[in-house]
Design a protein around this motif. Structure first.
Motif, PDB file in Angstrom:
ATOM      1  N   VAL A   1     -44.692  -3.732 -16.054  1.00 20.35           N
ATOM      2  CA  VAL A   1     -44.881  -3.210 -17.406  1.00 20.35           C
ATOM      3  C   VAL A   1     -45.088  -1.705 -17.274  1.00 20.35           C
ATOM      4  N   ILE A   2     -44.367  -0.935 -18.098  1.00 21.47           N
ATOM      5  CA  ILE A   2     -44.480   0.517 -18.048  1.00 21.47           C
ATOM      6  C   ILE A   2     -44.822   1.073 -19.422  1.00 21.47           C
ATOM      7  N   THR A   3     -45.329   2.287 -19.429  1.00 22.76           N
ATOM      8  CA  THR A   3     -45.468   3.054 -20.655  1.00 22.76           C
ATOM      9  C   THR A   3     -44.240   3.932 -20.747  1.00 22.76           C
ATOM     10  N   GLY A   4     -43.568   3.899 -21.890  1.00 20.71           N
ATOM     11  CA  GLY A   4     -42.337   4.667 -22.058  1.00 20.71           C
ATOM     12  C   GLY A   4     -42.336   5.429 -23.359  1.00 20.71           C
ATOM     13  N   ILE A   5     -41.153   5.838 -23.758  1.00 19.18           N
ATOM     14  CA  ILE A   5     -41.035   6.616 -24.986  1.00 19.18           C
ATOM     15  C   ILE A   5     -41.264   5.719 -26.203  1.00 19.18           C
ATOM     16  N   ASP A   6     -41.508   6.362 -27.318  1.00 17.22           N
ATOM     17  CA  ASP A   6     -41.735   5.635 -28.559  1.00 17.22           C
ATOM     18  C   ASP A   6     -40.527   4.752 -28.882  1.00 17.22           C
ATOM     19  N   GLU A   7     -40.789   3.573 -29.408  1.00 19.63           N
ATOM     20  CA  GLU A   7     -39.718   2.610 -29.680  1.00 19.63           C
ATOM     21  C   GLU A   7     -38.725   3.091 -30.729  1.00 19.63           C
ATOM     22  N   THR A   8     -39.089   4.114 -31.501  1.00 24.53           N
ATOM     23  CA  THR A   8     -38.176   4.620 -32.531  1.00 24.53           C
ATOM     24  C   THR A   8     -37.230   5.692 -32.000  1.00 24.53           C
ATOM     25  N   GLU A   9     -37.467   6.179 -30.787  1.00 27.35           N
ATOM     26  CA  GLU A   9     -36.594   7.200 -30.207  1.00 27.35           C
ATOM     27  C   GLU A   9     -35.313   6.560 -29.679  1.00 27.35           C
ATOM     28  N   ILE A  10     -34.269   7.333 -29.661  1.00 25.62           N
ATOM     29  CA  ILE A  10     -32.966   6.875 -29.194  1.00 25.62           C
ATOM     30  C   ILE A  10     -32.596   7.690 -27.948  1.00 25.62           C
ATOM     31  N   ILE A  11     -32.066   7.028 -26.939  1.00 26.18           N
ATOM     32  CA  ILE A  11     -31.619   7.703 -25.720  1.00 26.18           C
ATOM     33  C   ILE A  11     -30.122   7.430 -25.574  1.00 26.18           C
ATOM     34  N   ASP A  12     -29.339   8.485 -25.569  1.00 26.35           N
ATOM     35  CA  ASP A  12     -27.885   8.333 -25.444  1.00 26.35           C
ATOM     36  C   ASP A  12     -27.324   7.306 -26.439  1.00 26.35           C
ATOM     37  N   GLY A  13     -27.894   7.273 -27.631  1.00 26.91           N
ATOM     38  CA  GLY A  13     -27.425   6.363 -28.661  1.00 26.91           C
ATOM     39  C   GLY A  13     -27.938   4.938 -28.531  1.00 26.91           C
ATOM     40  N   LEU A  14     -28.852   4.705 -27.575  1.00 31.56           N
ATOM     41  CA  LEU A  14     -29.361   3.346 -27.324  1.00 31.56           C
ATOM     42  C   LEU A  14     -30.852   3.254 -27.613  1.00 31.56           C
ATOM     43  N   SER A  15     -31.306   2.061 -27.991  1.00 35.37           N
ATOM     44  CA  SER A  15     -32.746   1.823 -28.141  1.00 35.37           C
ATOM     45  C   SER A  15     -33.385   1.906 -26.751  1.00 35.37           C
TER      46      SER A  15
END
Length: 119
Positions: free
Chosen positions: A16-30
């Protein structure tokens, strides 16, 4: 910030990791899809506040795809899942102020004795 669980081929949480906010998009992907593609693993968001998927995922938890929830590891072989996907002992824990622990050998609750301090 959001939390993400990585699953093995049996849908068991391995990290389990801490990552970016779930509303952000990376390269057009969730983030779930991007992290999953990046690591070549299935990635599912989990909520530290238990807001989604029943409870916060931990290593060893199972992701139930049909119900879209994380299920805690079975604490004892004699325990079974209830309709809310919580593990329940074969007999309920006794009520009262005493502290109890489950004894899998006898399939019964044992009262935990208090240790008195020598003050």
């Amino acid at each position: 910030m959001a939390h993400y669980a990585f699953l093995d081929e049996n849908n068991i949480v391995v990290e389990v990791i801490t990552g970016i906010d779930e509303t952000e998009i990376i390269d057009g992907l969730s983030p779930e899809i991007w992290y999953g593609n990046f690591r070549n693993q299935k990635c599912i968001r989990t909520s530290y506040n238990n807001n989604i998927r029943k409870q916060f995922a931990g290593i060893g938890y199972v992701y139930d795809l049909i119900n879209d929830i994380f299920i805690a590891p079975q604490p004892y072989l004699s325990w079974s899942l209830d309709d809310n996907f919580d593990w329940q002992p074969p007999i309920p824990m006794p009520l009262g102020e005493a502290a109890w622990y489950w004894d899998e050998t006898t399939l019964n609750w044992i009262e935990q004795l208090k240790v008195e301090s020598g003050d």
